[in-house]
Design a protein around this motif. Structure first.
Motif, mmCIF file in Angstrom:
data_model
loop_
_atom_site.group_PDB
_atom_site.id
_atom_site.type_symbol
_atom_site.label_atom_id
_atom_site.label_comp_id
_atom_site.label_asym_id
_atom_site.label_seq_id
_atom_site.Cartn_x
_atom_site.Cartn_y
_atom_site.Cartn_z
ATOM 1 N N ILE A 19 24.397 33.718 -3.982
ATOM 2 C CA ILE A 19 25.546 33.366 -3.144
ATOM 3 C C ILE A 19 26.493 34.567 -3.016
ATOM 4 N N ALA A 20 26.728 35.251 -4.144
ATOM 5 C CA ALA A 20 27.652 36.403 -4.132
ATOM 6 C C ALA A 20 27.150 37.487 -3.183
ATOM 7 N N HIS A 21 25.847 37.711 -3.174
ATOM 8 C CA HIS A 21 25.291 38.843 -2.425
ATOM 9 C C HIS A 21 24.982 38.532 -0.968
ATOM 10 N N MET A 22 24.978 37.266 -0.582
ATOM 11 C CA MET A 22 24.629 36.912 0.805
ATOM 12 C C MET A 22 25.872 36.938 1.698
ATOM 13 N N PRO A 23 25.769 37.490 2.905
ATOM 14 C CA PRO A 23 26.931 37.447 3.807
ATOM 15 C C PRO A 23 27.416 36.007 3.997
ATOM 16 N N SER A 24 28.720 35.824 4.028
ATOM 17 C CA SER A 24 29.289 34.471 4.114
ATOM 18 C C SER A 24 28.737 33.688 5.309
ATOM 19 N N ALA A 25 28.584 34.367 6.445
ATOM 20 C CA ALA A 25 28.121 33.671 7.656
ATOM 21 C C ALA A 25 26.703 33.128 7.491
ATOM 22 N N SER A 26 25.936 33.703 6.551
ATOM 23 C CA SER A 26 24.551 33.259 6.341
ATOM 24 C C SER A 26 24.429 32.211 5.247
ATOM 25 N N LEU A 27 25.520 31.902 4.553
ATOM 26 C CA LEU A 27 25.436 30.971 3.425
ATOM 27 C C LEU A 27 24.866 29.594 3.792
ATOM 28 N N PRO A 28 25.137 29.056 5.006
ATOM 29 C CA PRO A 28 24.553 27.751 5.332
ATOM 30 C C PRO A 28 23.018 27.752 5.304
ATOM 31 N N ALA A 29 22.401 28.925 5.424
ATOM 32 C CA ALA A 29 20.941 28.989 5.344
ATOM 33 C C ALA A 29 20.455 28.964 3.892
ATOM 34 N N LEU A 30 21.361 29.206 2.963
ATOM 35 C CA LEU A 30 20.992 29.258 1.537
ATOM 36 C C LEU A 30 21.354 27.979 0.810
ATOM 37 N N MET A 31 22.531 27.426 1.115
ATOM 38 C CA MET A 31 22.966 26.235 0.363
ATOM 39 C C MET A 31 23.542 25.173 1.274
ATOM 40 N N ASP A 32 23.306 23.917 0.908
ATOM 41 C CA ASP A 32 23.851 22.839 1.732
ATOM 42 C C ASP A 32 25.190 22.357 1.163
ATOM 43 N N ASP A 33 25.803 21.391 1.849
ATOM 44 C CA ASP A 33 27.140 20.936 1.454
ATOM 45 C C ASP A 33 27.142 20.229 0.097
ATOM 46 N N GLU A 34 26.035 19.562 -0.211
ATOM 47 C CA GLU A 34 25.936 18.882 -1.514
ATOM 48 C C GLU A 34 26.018 19.898 -2.647
ATOM 49 N N PHE A 35 25.276 20.975 -2.496
ATOM 50 C CA PHE A 35 25.282 22.015 -3.527
ATOM 51 C C PHE A 35 26.685 22.622 -3.626
ATOM 52 N N ALA A 36 27.298 22.894 -2.485
ATOM 53 C CA ALA A 36 28.646 23.486 -2.484
ATOM 54 C C ALA A 36 29.630 22.595 -3.232
ATOM 55 N N ARG A 37 29.485 21.306 -3.052
ATOM 56 C CA ARG A 37 30.417 20.370 -3.711
ATOM 57 C C ARG A 37 30.250 20.369 -5.231
ATOM 58 N N ARG A 38 29.063 20.746 -5.702
ATOM 59 C CA ARG A 38 28.833 20.751 -7.155
ATOM 60 C C ARG A 38 29.286 22.044 -7.827
ATOM 61 N N LEU A 39 29.722 23.020 -7.050
ATOM 62 C CA LEU A 39 30.206 24.265 -7.667
ATOM 63 C C LEU A 39 31.604 24.031 -8.253
ATOM 64 N N SER A 40 31.722 24.212 -9.556
ATOM 65 C CA SER A 40 33.001 24.007 -10.237
ATOM 66 C C SER A 40 33.907 25.220 -10.012
ATOM 67 N N ASP A 41 35.173 25.088 -10.398
ATOM 68 C CA ASP A 41 36.074 26.242 -10.327
ATOM 69 C C ASP A 41 35.519 27.404 -11.159
ATOM 70 N N ALA A 42 34.957 27.087 -12.325
ATOM 71 C CA ALA A 42 34.406 28.159 -13.186
ATOM 72 C C ALA A 42 33.205 28.832 -12.504
ATOM 73 N N ASP A 43 32.388 28.050 -11.786
ATOM 74 C CA ASP A 43 31.247 28.633 -11.046
ATOM 75 C C ASP A 43 31.755 29.574 -9.953
ATOM 76 N N LEU A 44 32.796 29.141 -9.239
ATOM 77 C CA LEU A 44 33.329 29.968 -8.148
ATOM 78 C C LEU A 44 33.959 31.246 -8.702
ATOM 79 N N MET A 45 34.572 31.143 -9.886
ATOM 80 C CA MET A 45 35.109 32.354 -10.524
ATOM 81 C C MET A 45 33.965 33.281 -10.942
ATOM 82 N N ARG A 46 32.839 32.703 -11.374
ATOM 83 C CA ARG A 46 31.670 33.535 -11.717
ATOM 84 C C ARG A 46 31.215 34.318 -10.478
ATOM 85 N N ILE A 47 31.232 33.669 -9.304
ATOM 86 C CA ILE A 47 30.838 34.360 -8.066
ATOM 87 C C ILE A 47 31.798 35.524 -7.805
ATOM 88 N N ALA A 48 33.099 35.294 -8.022
ATOM 89 C CA ALA A 48 34.079 36.384 -7.848
ATOM 90 C C ALA A 48 33.773 37.535 -8.812
#
Ligand SMILES: Nc1ccnc(=O)[nH]1
Length: 191
Positions: A19-48
């Motif tokens: 997720i970190a390495h993929m261009p934001s505009a291409s993210l819908p091809a990698l992950m769906d909304d269900e997966f996005a909803r399961r990302l915790s604040d700590a997961d999103l900080m890991r991406i940062a």
């Protein structure tokens, strides 16, 4: 479209790195909304922090940021500091992620930053109405959190030990670059 990261896929470090390495505009091809909803604040900080590592691997300053939509938790922007990479006197992790997000209503978003924001970015964050800022490192730097709170921005501290270790190592090895990133070259030339 069926995506690799979907309702049944586990949230792994490899998934966060992709997720970190993929261009934001291409993210819908990698992950769906269900997966996005399961990302915790700590997961999103890991991406940062993985974006901070990417910058470090490129020879740059290790700070990354991710912006999500509060309602859907979709990633709407992300980026990392590009002072070195773009010869840019002021492109911090936060400004990079906001540029990536574009002309959004930032009032509906949360920004995750791997390092406490500088005064310029803190001002930008409240002047663009970002509703919530999550800070991943107040050990190596801090001080703008009260300003953000005074301006009505919700601030949370969610430290990422790997991000803190990475930034401390960068600062110890590159004190002049660290100073330039915070205060400009003029600060490094002062006696
Ligand atoms: N929070 C930050 C501090 C310094 N540089 C950055 O890019 N970001």
């Amino acid at each position: 479209m069926e995506t690799l990261l979907n309702a049944g896929a586990p949230v792994t470090e490899a998934a966060l790195a992709a997720i970190a390495h993929m261009p934001s505009a291409s993210l819908p091809a990698l992950m769906d909304d269900e997966f996005a909803r399961r990302l915790s604040d700590a997961d999103l900080m890991r991406i940062a922090v993985l974006l901070a590592r990417k910058s470090h691997d490129e020879g740059g300053c290790p700070i990354g940021a991710v912006i999500i939509d509060n309602a859907t938790r979709r990633i709407v922007g992300k980026g990392h500091n590009t002072l070195v990479q773009e010869n840019h006197p002021y492109n911090h992790g936060e400004t990079s992620a906001m540029r990536d997000a574009g002309r959004l209503d930032f009032g509906r978003t949360t920004l995750f930053t791997s390092l406490s924001p500088c005064e310029v970015c803190a001002t930008l964050l409240h002047m663009r109405g970002v509703s919530r800022v999550v800070v991943g490192d107040v050990t190596n730097a801090s001080g703008t959190e009260p300003l953000l709170r005074a301006k009505g921005v919700e601030v949370e501290i969610l430290e990422d030990p790997q991000g803190i270790e990475l930034y401390a190592r960068f600062r110890a090895g590159n004190p002049e670059l660290d100073l330039e990133d915070w205060k400009g070259l003029s600060a490094t030339h002062r006696p």
